[in-house]
Scaffold this active site. Structure first.
Site, short mmCIF file in Angstrom:
data_model
loop_
_atom_site.label_atom_id
_atom_site.label_comp_id
_atom_site.label_asym_id
_atom_site.label_seq_id
_atom_site.Cartn_x
_atom_site.Cartn_y
_atom_site.Cartn_z
N LYS A 29 48.21 41.70 44.75
CA LYS A 29 49.18 40.72 45.27
C LYS A 29 50.00 40.12 44.12
O LYS A 29 51.21 39.91 44.24
CB LYS A 29 48.46 39.61 46.03
CG LYS A 29 47.75 40.11 47.29
CD LYS A 29 46.71 39.11 47.82
CE LYS A 29 45.74 39.82 48.76
NZ LYS A 29 44.52 39.05 49.02
N HIS A 58 31.30 47.41 49.58
CA HIS A 58 32.21 46.50 48.87
C HIS A 58 31.61 45.86 47.64
O HIS A 58 32.24 44.99 47.04
CB HIS A 58 32.68 45.38 49.79
CG HIS A 58 33.56 45.82 50.91
ND1 HIS A 58 34.93 45.90 50.80
CD2 HIS A 58 33.27 46.23 52.15
CE1 HIS A 58 35.44 46.31 51.95
NE2 HIS A 58 34.44 46.52 52.79
N THR A 118 41.65 42.35 45.11
CA THR A 118 42.90 42.60 45.83
C THR A 118 43.97 41.59 45.42
O THR A 118 45.15 41.85 45.56
CB THR A 118 42.70 42.54 47.36
OG1 THR A 118 41.89 41.42 47.68
CG2 THR A 118 42.03 43.80 47.87
N LYS A 148 40.17 32.92 42.96
CA LYS A 148 39.21 33.80 43.62
C LYS A 148 37.93 33.02 43.79
O LYS A 148 37.81 31.92 43.26
CB LYS A 148 38.96 35.07 42.79
CG LYS A 148 38.67 34.80 41.31
CD LYS A 148 38.57 36.09 40.50
CE LYS A 148 39.89 36.72 40.13
NZ LYS A 148 40.17 37.98 40.78
N ARG A 149 36.96 33.57 44.56
CA ARG A 149 35.67 32.91 44.65
C ARG A 149 35.14 32.64 43.25
O ARG A 149 35.38 33.40 42.32
CB ARG A 149 34.68 33.79 45.43
CG ARG A 149 34.94 33.83 46.91
CD ARG A 149 34.89 32.45 47.54
NE ARG A 149 33.54 31.96 47.61
CZ ARG A 149 32.81 31.88 48.71
NH1 ARG A 149 33.34 32.25 49.86
NH2 ARG A 149 31.59 31.42 48.68
N LYS A 197 32.76 36.97 37.82
CA LYS A 197 34.22 36.94 37.72
C LYS A 197 34.67 36.22 36.44
O LYS A 197 35.83 36.23 36.07
CB LYS A 197 34.83 36.28 38.95
CG LYS A 197 34.56 37.08 40.25
CD LYS A 197 35.13 36.39 41.47
CE LYS A 197 34.73 37.02 42.79
NZ LYS A 197 35.56 38.18 43.18
#
Ligand code: 26V
Length: 828
Positions: free
Chosen positions: A671, A364, A667, A559-560, A565
């Protein structure tokens, strides 16, 4: 509602799923199970009573499913994961079982507000982020597709911490989810296994025997995972640690009660708390104990179940597939070897052949700091027999390579499970690849990078072993539960018959492509989106006291919090926009609400600083009257699955802005698109495949590609060169670094943008990001065109159903067939 026939030929009262019976059942549970007078019951007690009533309806499916697996000798898959981020169970169960409306009616008859009761449920936060939520979507799909499957995890007493924001900064509070809801699980006091640590390995001639120095007991709790359609329910078996000897009697008899209890507490620490995914936590002894605890209890259980059904351990690989969710459960490989050899008496080769057929592994992340390795010393002390086995696996593997003759010493040392270059460490990823028959990445680009970077050497040795399964998400939770207005819209335009129900056949969304140009449909969708935005605006107003305009463009990144990111890049855009509005106040600005949510690992200094920066920027801009609400910045605290269910439907634009090559899949991107939001993203993870499906007109892609990022790195990345040639960028970096948003402490963010390091290349992507944002503004102003894009996104998301992912796993990796209607006879 259909009535089901009894299972296993016994005669019993079959719960009827009509509203009146359900109402009585809830009251019955309140009085006879909870022992509470309904007149005095709290909302929370009503929830518990209702959950017990709902569990009655699902328990039958659960047992019927198990019976069908046994009677039809079904091959099973076991999904081992340190994390399952399930989200609330109650409403999900009602929807999957098809009894939501009846429960709603029952509560109406009881004079209770159903939504308030549902809101009482704690979110079980047994996961960190993407990996854990994926496991939860997969469980939903496994049950829905009637796959003979079971999940194994740890029932942490404390899940993911609760996040509070105090003075703009994250504060962690313990998550006490277990204190409230127990009604959803079945305790299995007869399922207990002993898990050993330490001690010695004794040689008896050829045979070895491990005598652990310490034993902890693993107790099972089964969480029921109902599939959509109300036919199949699978178990998620969660283990808790209990002291091996409830009290050390010697201490107790000596009158030393407190040391007896202390020993008990330290054993029970194993399932006490979920580790946050922070690299500073890697190498921690308790984490290794947790991993082995999960693996040992689960593998013992899998072997016991197999022997009970088939009596011959040699057929294990024919009947069982075990999936390793990342490297965290990889000790399952040496554990199964130990059981097969030391306990079942199999020869090495026979045991190894079984292992390699049974296991498969998903990677992952490519981030080097997240690739697990354990010091050989630590492993030898805690798991001496397993370390022996790992050495032996390694020796067989390396000897086989040497025998081939075409691999030089350097290659051989690179693929050795034991890393000799950083102190001696066990490389868990290597062990996973060597012991599995399939290894997959989670999006096309990620799987390609996996075989070209971290596993490049292994791809030469085992080219057929590597494959891709692009992630997916369950439409049951991410549309049906999260977005009731969109659910009604889709039912109206696509129908709800069994054959074409989009909940089960998400590809049917493609029919929407015929409607995307229809003005009436666009307007109707505009109302769907507006309703979700109003709901979120209300939440923000009530929880944070900030008023946001639901007609503004909602631009969301949830998100985290992690440097890769690039939440900081998002902030840079906000600051640049702020500057431009002040410079040119009369231009036709598109009002935007920037929404963030996400947790930072508690020891991750920079991630916490980014949260503080977002809040500091919010404070300045939200209170600057000259901005006239053209920008609002909101950080919503305590991100969770339930919060995601409120936030995602409200998005117009979603930010997926990781540096290309760093986000394995993502992910939330799926969504959001599924809920009719447009992507602002880099060519990273599943964004690449989303772009492929929806087309470039309906998806904003910016920034450098993986190849460009690598070329820049090879050349020697110089962030200053970008800063020098772009005055907007220069201004933004100066403002953030020199205190415009932290005047009381001008240096507070001196280290955040790292203009001399900038590992994630924010400066290199800044210009392209900003320019692309203004294109999105222009598009949004044309309401019809924007709604069309939103609809095109929804229409082309069929591929991203976790049902498709699970079908891929079953076909290409696990070789598992679903239960057929004939095999599940008594559901009608
Ligand atoms: C690492 C560690 C290391 C220290 C102890 C706790 C811990 C927990 C988790 C991790 C690795 C997390 C990897 C992860 O969550 N990857 C995400 O997986 C998603 C599902 O495949 C994917 O969509 C995301 O892109 C990826 O970041």
């Amino acid at each position: 509602m259909t009535q089901k026939s009894p299972i296993s030929g016994f005669d019993y009262v079959i719960p009827k799923p009509d509203a009146e019976t359900i109402r009585k059942s809830i009251v019955y549970k309140m009085i006879f199970i909870l022992g509470v007078d309904p007149k005095d019951a709290t909302e929370h007690q009503w929830l518990n009573a209702a959950m017990l009533a709902a569990r009655d309806l699902i328990a039958e499916d659960f047992l019927r499913t198990r019976r069908a697996h046994i009677d039809n000798s079904k091959r099973m898959v076991y999904y081992l994961s340190m994390e399952f981020l399930l989200g609330r169970a109650f409403v999900n169960a009602l929807i999957n079982e098809g009894v939501y409306a009846e429960f709603e009616k029952a509560f109406k008859a009881l004079g209770k507000e159903f939504a308030d009761v549902c809101e009482q449920e704690e979110d079980p936060g047994l996961g960190n982020g993407g990996l854990g939520r994926l496991a939860a979507c997969f469980l939903d799909s496994l049950a829905t597709l009637r796959i003979p499957a079971m999940g194994y995890g740890i029932r942490y007493q404390y899940g993911m911490f609760k996040q509070e924001i105090v003075d703009g900064q994250q504060v962690e509070k313990p998550d006490l989810w277990l204190d409230q809801d127990l009604s959803w699980q079945f305790a299995r006091p007869n399922k207990q296994y002993s898990v050993g640590f330490g001690g010695q390995v004794i040689n008896f001639g050829d045979r070895k025997e491990w005598t652990p120095g310490e034993e902890v007991s693993a107790w099972a709790y089964d969480e029921i995972i109902p599939g959509y359609g109300g036919e199949v329910a699978n178990p998620l078996r969660l283990w808790t640690a209990h002291a091996g000897n409830l009290f050390d009697l010697a201490d107790f008899n000596r009158g030393d009660y407190s040391s007896a209890v202390r020993a008990q507490n330290s054993d029970e620490n194993i399932s006490r708390v979920l580790y946050p995914n922070d690299s500073t936590d890697s190498g921690k002894e308790l984490r290794l104990k947790q991993e082995y605890f999960l693996v040992s209890a689960s593998v013992q259980d899998i072997v016991a179940r197999h022997k009970c059904r088939f009596s011959d351990i040699r057929t294990l690989a024919d009947e069982v597939a075990i999936h390793l969710n990342d490297t965290h459960p990889v000790l399952a490989i040496p554990e199964l070897m130990r059981i097969l050899i030391d306990e079942e008496g199999l020869a090495w080769t026979e045991a190894w052949n079984i292992c390699c057929k049974v296991f498969s592994y998903t990677n992952h992340t490519l981030m080097s700091e997240a690739l697990e390795t354990w010091p050989v010393d630590l492993m030898g002390r805690l798991l001496p027999r397993h370390l022996d086995i790992i050495f032996e696996i390694n020796a067989y593997f390396l000897n086989a390579l040497r025998a081939i003759g075409s691999f030089d010493d350097d290659f051989v040392s690179r693929v050795s499970i034991i890393d000799e270059t950083h102190g001696r460490r066990v490389r868990m990823g290597w062990l996973a690849v060597i012991g599995s028959h399939k290894v997959n990445g989670v999006a096309k680009i990620h799987s390609d990078l996996m075989v070209n970077t971290i596993f490049a050497d292994f791809a030469k040795v085992f080219p057929e072993r590597f494959t891709n399964v692009t992630n997916g998400v369950t439409p049951r939770r991410w549309i049906n539960i999260a977005n009731p207005p969109l659910t009604a819209f889709l039912d109206k335009h696509l129908g709800k018959g069994k054959k074409n129900d989009w909940r089960m056949h998400l590809d049917n969304l493609t029919k929407l492509n015929e409607l995307v140009d229809d003005a009436a449909v666009q307007t109707e969708f505009g109302e769907v989106k507006k309703a979700a935005k109003v709901r979120l605006a209300k939440y923000i107003e009530t929880e944070l006291g900030i008023s946001v305009n639901p007609d503004a463009l909602f631009d969301i990144q949830i998100k985290r919090i992690h440097e890769y990111k690039r939440q900081a890049l998002n902030v840079m855009h906000i600051v640049d926009r702020y500057n431009k509005i002040l410079e040119n106040p009369d231009a036709d600005w598109q009002p935007r609400v920037f929404i963030f949510a996400g947790k930072a690992a508690s020891a991750y200094y920079m991630a916490k600083k980014i949260i503080r920066l977002i809040n500091d920027v919010a404070k300045v801009i939200n209170n600057d009257e000259r901005i006239r609400d053209l920008i609002k910045v909101v950080f919503i605290p305590n991100y969770s699955v339930s919060l995601a269910q409120i936030i995602i439907p409200a998005a117009d634009l979603h930010e997926q802005i990781s540096l290309a090559g760093t986000e394995a899949s993502g992910t939330s991107n799926m969504k959001f698109a599924l809920n009719g939001a447009v992507c602002m993203g880099t060519l990273d993870g599943a964004n690449v495949e989303i772009l492929e499906k929806v087309g470039a007109e309906h998806c904003y892609i910016f920034g450098n590609t993986v190849e460009q990022v690598e070329a820049i790195r090879r050349k020697g990345y110089d962030p200053m060169s970008y800063i020098e040639k772009d005055s907007d960028l220069r201004r933004v970096v100066n403002q953030i670094s020199h205190g415009t948003f932290s005047p009381e402490e001008p240096n507070r963010y001196g280290d955040v943008l790292q203009p001399y390091g900038d590992f994630y290349q924010l400066m290199a992507d800044f210009r392209s990001y900003i320019d692309t944002q203004y294109k999105a503004d222009a598009h949004y102003r044309d309401a019809a065109a924007w709604r069309k894009s939103a609809l095109v996104n929804i229409a082309n998301m069929g591929f991203f159903s976790s049902d498709r992912s699970i079908a891929d796993y079953c076909r290409d990796i696990w070789y598992i067939k679903p239960l057929t209607a004939k095999e599940l006879p008594s559901s009608n």
